[in-house]
Scaffold this motif. Sequence first.
Motif, short mmCIF file in Angstrom:
data_model
loop_
_atom_site.label_atom_id
_atom_site.label_comp_id
_atom_site.label_asym_id
_atom_site.label_seq_id
_atom_site.Cartn_x
_atom_site.Cartn_y
_atom_site.Cartn_z
N THR A 127 1.11 -1.35 0.06
CA THR A 127 0.20 -0.13 0.27
C THR A 127 0.88 0.68 -0.16
N CYS A 128 0.70 1.94 -1.07
CA CYS A 128 1.60 3.37 -1.25
C CYS A 128 1.02 4.29 -1.02
N TYR A 129 1.02 5.45 -0.54
CA TYR A 129 0.73 6.55 -0.90
C TYR A 129 1.79 7.69 -1.51
N LYS A 130 0.45 8.74 -2.04
CA LYS A 130 1.13 9.39 -2.85
C LYS A 130 1.78 10.39 -1.53
N ALA A 131 2.41 11.34 -2.42
CA ALA A 131 3.48 12.66 -2.29
C ALA A 131 3.88 13.24 -2.75
N THR A 132 3.66 14.73 -3.32
CA THR A 132 4.57 15.78 -3.94
C THR A 132 4.86 16.48 -3.98
N THR A 133 5.92 17.49 -5.07
CA THR A 133 6.39 18.13 -4.73
C THR A 133 6.94 19.01 -5.97
N VAL A 134 7.54 19.86 -6.54
CA VAL A 134 7.88 21.05 -7.65
C VAL A 134 9.68 20.49 -7.50
N THR A 135 9.91 20.47 -8.43
CA THR A 135 11.49 20.29 -8.88
C THR A 135 11.74 21.57 -9.77
N THR A 136 13.28 21.86 -10.19
CA THR A 136 13.25 22.97 -11.36
C THR A 136 14.29 22.42 -12.07
N ILE A 137 13.99 22.54 -13.37
CA ILE A 137 15.23 21.50 -15.04
C ILE A 137 15.52 22.68 -15.60
N GLU A 138 16.44 22.77 -16.14
CA GLU A 138 16.78 23.78 -16.93
C GLU A 138 16.49 23.68 -18.52
N SER A 139 16.45 24.51 -19.30
CA SER A 139 16.00 23.72 -20.03
C SER A 139 16.76 25.04 -21.48
N VAL A 140 16.50 24.67 -22.93
CA VAL A 140 17.09 25.84 -24.07
C VAL A 140 16.28 27.14 -23.30
N ARG A 141 14.77 27.25 -22.71
CA ARG A 141 14.37 27.91 -22.49
C ARG A 141 14.29 28.67 -21.05
N GLY A 142 15.23 28.28 -20.24
CA GLY A 142 15.51 28.31 -19.12
C GLY A 142 14.95 27.48 -18.07
N ALA A 143 14.92 28.23 -16.94
CA ALA A 143 13.97 27.15 -15.88
C ALA A 143 13.06 27.03 -16.05
N VAL A 144 12.57 26.20 -15.18
CA VAL A 144 11.26 25.32 -15.58
C VAL A 144 10.34 24.12 -14.65
#
Length: 249
Positions: A150-167
Amino acid sequence: MQNHFYFYFKIILLLIPSLVYSQRATNSVVTYKVKNTTNFEETRNKNPKATELMSNVARYMENIQFKLVFNKMESLFEELESMVSDEKKDSYLQALGRSMTFNGKLYTNIKSGLVLYQKTLTSDVFLIESNVKDIKWQLTSETKKIDNYTCYKATTVTTIESVRGAVDLPVTAWYAPNIPFAFGPKNYAGLPGLILEVEVNKLVFYAVKIDLNKLMKDSGIVAPVKGKKVTIKEFHEIEKNGFSQYRTN
């Protein structure tokens, strides 16, 4: 005198197994695969060439496997030896697949919070240092079954770099409290249970084999030391400058 000799000889024989056992390590190993959940049919009309390329890369991703070796305190995440044929191992598509999923080694020490990610960018090797607590998880009560856990859901936000800048990208993880180890694939850690599945940017890392408390010849967990030490922020700047040069050339 002879009786004493046999007595001590028997003691030594009894100690040998325990001495051999003490030189081994009890670790756990989880094997992960990755899949791309993009619906390529929806994007085919907009950009057929790019869609064809990405769908081919997605197929190659299915051949890539990763392993997470861990104990109570530390872990090491890296790619398993490739299962594709030698002719295809170094192909352009395979290289793209690795760059889009994960390449290098990532060490985590849950006690100190230290995370070391050894990564190659062009021809340079970097050692990106961060902390487990840098990830700000939001826990939920939503559950689902993964491999009878039985698994529980967790969320967060990560930042990556692309040709358009940080996303900024949303991250969804599913962790199993019944496996009380705060590790997971890539740099995702710090939850009250082992992460069996994580999704970010249409890529899903999912566990396909779980070996808990496995007796091994050695720990197999060694923190990487080679590379120029940088913070995540510094590495993002290096990526940004590289992308800027790419755009101007």
